[in-house]
Design a protein around this motif. Structure first.
Motif, PDB file in Angstrom:
ATOM      1  N   THR A 103       0.837  -1.193   0.000  1.00 32.54           N
ATOM      2  CA  THR A 103       0.000   0.000   0.000  1.00 32.54           C
ATOM      3  C   THR A 103       0.880   1.254   0.000  1.00 32.54           C
ATOM      4  N   ALA A 104       0.248   2.392  -0.202  1.00 35.92           N
ATOM      5  CA  ALA A 104       0.985   3.657  -0.141  1.00 35.92           C
ATOM      6  C   ALA A 104       1.690   3.801   1.204  1.00 35.92           C
ATOM      7  N   LEU A 133      -2.468  12.866   0.556  1.00 27.35           N
ATOM      8  CA  LEU A 133      -2.958  11.504   0.331  1.00 27.35           C
ATOM      9  C   LEU A 133      -3.430  10.844   1.624  1.00 27.35           C
ATOM     10  N   ARG A 136      -5.751   8.042   1.023  1.00 29.81           N
ATOM     11  CA  ARG A 136      -5.348   7.003   0.059  1.00 29.81           C
ATOM     12  C   ARG A 136      -4.261   6.089   0.620  1.00 29.81           C
ATOM     13  N   HIS A 139      -4.382   2.323  -0.215  1.00 29.95           N
ATOM     14  CA  HIS A 139      -4.548   1.968  -1.621  1.00 29.95           C
ATOM     15  C   HIS A 139      -3.219   1.473  -2.196  1.00 29.95           C
ATOM     16  N   GLN A 143      -4.201   1.250  -7.940  1.00 27.54           N
ATOM     17  CA  GLN A 143      -5.473   1.916  -7.668  1.00 27.54           C
ATOM     18  C   GLN A 143      -5.342   3.434  -7.678  1.00 27.54           C
ATOM     19  N   MET A 144      -4.157   3.934  -8.044  1.00 25.18           N
ATOM     20  CA  MET A 144      -3.887   5.367  -8.001  1.00 25.18           C
ATOM     21  C   MET A 144      -3.562   5.909  -9.383  1.00 25.18           C
ATOM     22  N   SER A 145      -3.803   7.201  -9.564  1.00 30.27           N
ATOM     23  CA  SER A 145      -3.407   7.875 -10.799  1.00 30.27           C
ATOM     24  C   SER A 145      -1.894   8.085 -10.798  1.00 30.27           C
ATOM     25  N   GLU A 148      -0.913  10.692  -8.269  1.00 24.40           N
ATOM     26  CA  GLU A 148      -0.956  10.186  -6.896  1.00 24.40           C
ATOM     27  C   GLU A 148       0.245   9.288  -6.612  1.00 24.40           C
ATOM     28  N   GLN A 149       0.623   8.474  -7.585  1.00 24.63           N
ATOM     29  CA  GLN A 149       1.795   7.614  -7.398  1.00 24.63           C
ATOM     30  C   GLN A 149       3.060   8.444  -7.216  1.00 24.63           C
TER      31      GLN A 149
END
Length: 240
Positions: A103-104, A133, A136, A139, A143-145, A148-149
């Motif tokens: 996950t993040a 984030l 998030r 996530h 599952q991220m744009s 976001e990554q």
């Protein structure tokens, strides 16, 4: 003036290609001081990304010396380089290089755990909130744009509070709106962690925010331009 955070003297980088040796960097010398933001620009193949990798000990010079925080990186083996970078340097790439099965929160906590720091998940959560984030954290990268990554990658690089932050085309894979967000976050994190920032970029908006810009061509520094002076800092590191 205080000793430089990064100091390169007569650095050469030659790699073996199919047709023989290829000179990537040719006698590059430069100093980067605490709190400075340095941009590296130039056409494709000019050596700017290779120069950044040498600064981080991710590539080994074939000539000259590379010093970071007073340590001669050219004298260290791979294991020693990895130990030296841990907690001292943060690196952000154009590709995000997140661990897809984590996950993040876990991605950001991993370098903190490797550095032997405590409360790794609390600190990772704080860094993710700092890049917007907070919702998030659990996530996975898929599952991220892209934007976001890259925010997760920024949080991961800065979570150990490194003295040096290196960024290689940090907005290169993003659309204009996402790239603008990442630019703002990059400089905000630099200020929040009192880090020296060196970045490779083609984005005029990023170079305009650098204190100094080096122009590379054919493996050499072709020129230099200054945009603004870094803020003076007290002995405690606080801008004055």
């Amino acid at each position: 003036m205080a000793d430089p955070v990064l100091s390169l003297k007569d650095v050469e980088l030659t790699l073996q290609g199919n047709a023989g040796p290829v000179a990537i960097l040719r006698g590059v010398s430069l100093d980067v001081h605490r709190g400075e933001t340095l941009g590296l620009v130039g056409p494709s193949g000019s050596g700017k990304s290779s120069l950044l990798m040498l600064m981080g000990g991710l590539e080994r010079a074939t000539g000259g010396t590379v010093q970071a925080l007073g340590q001669d990186l050219t004298a260290l083996d791979e294991d020693a380089l990895a130990r030296f970078r841990r907690g001292r340097m943060g690196v952000v790439f154009q590709s995000f290089y997140l661990i897809p099965t984590m996950t993040a929160l876990e991605n950001v906590a991993t370098p903190l755990e490797l550095a032997g720091q405590g409360d790794v998940f609390d600190r990772a959560a704080t860094e993710l909130r700092a890049v917007g984030l907070g919702a998030r954290m659990n996530h996975y990268p898929a599952q991220m744009s892209g934007g976001e990554q890259q925010r997760v990658a920024l949080a991961r690089a800065t979570a150990p509070r490194p003295a040096i932050l290196l960024a290689d085309e940090p907005t290169g894979n993003l659309d204009g709106a996402s790239g603008k967000v990442i630019m703002d976050l990059l400089f905000d994190l630099r200020d929040r962690h009192d880090a020296t920032l060196v970045l490779v970029t083609h984005a005029a908006e990023l170079t305009a925010r650098c204190d100094r810009v080096l122009h590379l061509r054919d493996g050499r520094i072709e020129g230099e331009s200054s945009h603004r002076k870094p803020a003076s800092r007290s002995a405690s590191g606080t801008a004055i």
